[in-house]
Design an enzyme around this catalytic site. Sequence first.
Site, PDB file in Angstrom:
ATOM      1  N   TYR A 177      -3.453 -38.856  -6.314  1.00 57.73           N
ATOM      2  CA  TYR A 177      -2.982 -39.698  -5.223  1.00 57.73           C
ATOM      3  C   TYR A 177      -1.479 -39.911  -5.350  1.00 57.73           C
ATOM      4  CZ  TYR A 177      -2.569 -43.858  -8.237  1.00 57.73           C
ATOM      5  OH  TYR A 177      -2.204 -44.752  -9.217  1.00 57.73           O
ATOM      6  N   CYS A 178      -0.852 -40.235  -4.212  1.00 60.25           N
ATOM      7  CA  CYS A 178       0.573 -40.573  -4.171  1.00 60.25           C
ATOM      8  C   CYS A 178       0.769 -41.559  -3.018  1.00 60.25           C
ATOM      9  CB  CYS A 178       1.433 -39.317  -4.006  1.00 60.25           C
ATOM     10  SG  CYS A 178       1.068 -38.347  -2.534  1.00 60.25           S
ATOM     11  N   THR A 179       2.002 -41.768  -2.592  1.00 62.82           N
ATOM     12  CA  THR A 179       2.266 -42.798  -1.588  1.00 62.82           C
ATOM     13  C   THR A 179       1.632 -42.472  -0.236  1.00 62.82           C
ATOM     14  OG1 THR A 179       4.372 -43.265  -2.668  1.00 62.82           O
ATOM     15  CG2 THR A 179       4.068 -44.146  -0.452  1.00 62.82           C
TER      16      THR A 179
END
Length: 320
Positions: A177-179
Amino acid sequence: MNEKKYHVLLYYCYTRIEDPEQYRLEHHQFCLDHNLRGRIIIAHEGLNGTVSGLPDDCERYMAYVKADSRFAHTDFKIEAHEGHAFQKLHVRVKPEIVHSGLRHIDPTVRTGQHLSPQEFREIKGSDDVVIVDVRSNYEHELGRFKGALTFDIENFRDFPEKVKELEPYKGKKIVTYCTGGIKCEKASAYLLEQGFENVYQLHGGIIKYGLETDGEDFEGRCYVFDGRVVTDINKKNPVVVSRCCVCQQPSDRMVNCANPVCNLHAPMCEACGQEMEGACSPACREHPEKRPYDGTGYYAKEMNGYDPYHALKSTQKHLS
């Protein structure tokens, strides 16, 4: 509380753009015509941006982007805000839409399986699942999913050299996951290339998870790359996980060090912010180039007579 009359759009789209410079001209002009501000990157591999504007202008922008068949599948994350999240408009052509050093990877050919926020919430606590944060230190130190693995990296381009740390989990489901999801497209594809088989990614990233669920188990706040600096995600069981870089007391108030030579992204409580005049250390407080501290710890680049039409006119002249 100030009324949130503006929208902030976060989006990306991996797709082939044959003439990025020509598309940049068209895209830039549309943003100017509709009073939009933000940072937009165009490359041969696609489009990436964060844009702010009034709701009607943002609706027109999303319709404009999706009307082009190349970008019809673009997923926009929409957040409300009190005003413009940017002071300027920049539409730039770059080699990649996110600097990764993985230019050989094409997420439109192969990438990790997308999980909706609801699917992610259902599996994130399973014993056979490993949640992996692919963001930089200052981002995951401010906030991250409970139990997530994080890497000691300053930039996303350092991610490939850290993949060896995931070797012990090769038999499990890896969920990145990331922003907003853009980094995971390449991070998950790289993991597949390195022999990991069960690779997934949180579609739309932390922001979409917060918008479409109650944000459960995202601990802390989410760093964003605009004038807001941080945004809240968790509405169910929020906690503060970051600590003031000066006094080490819990604080999720993010600042940039007032010394521009340092410019450290770090949490700093209000009391220390005032005492240190926005600097992260006594040395930075005494630095001759230290910027005046206005209580926010956010320093927009100097406008210097900024003309949003200048870049457009310069490029048009060059191409004519």
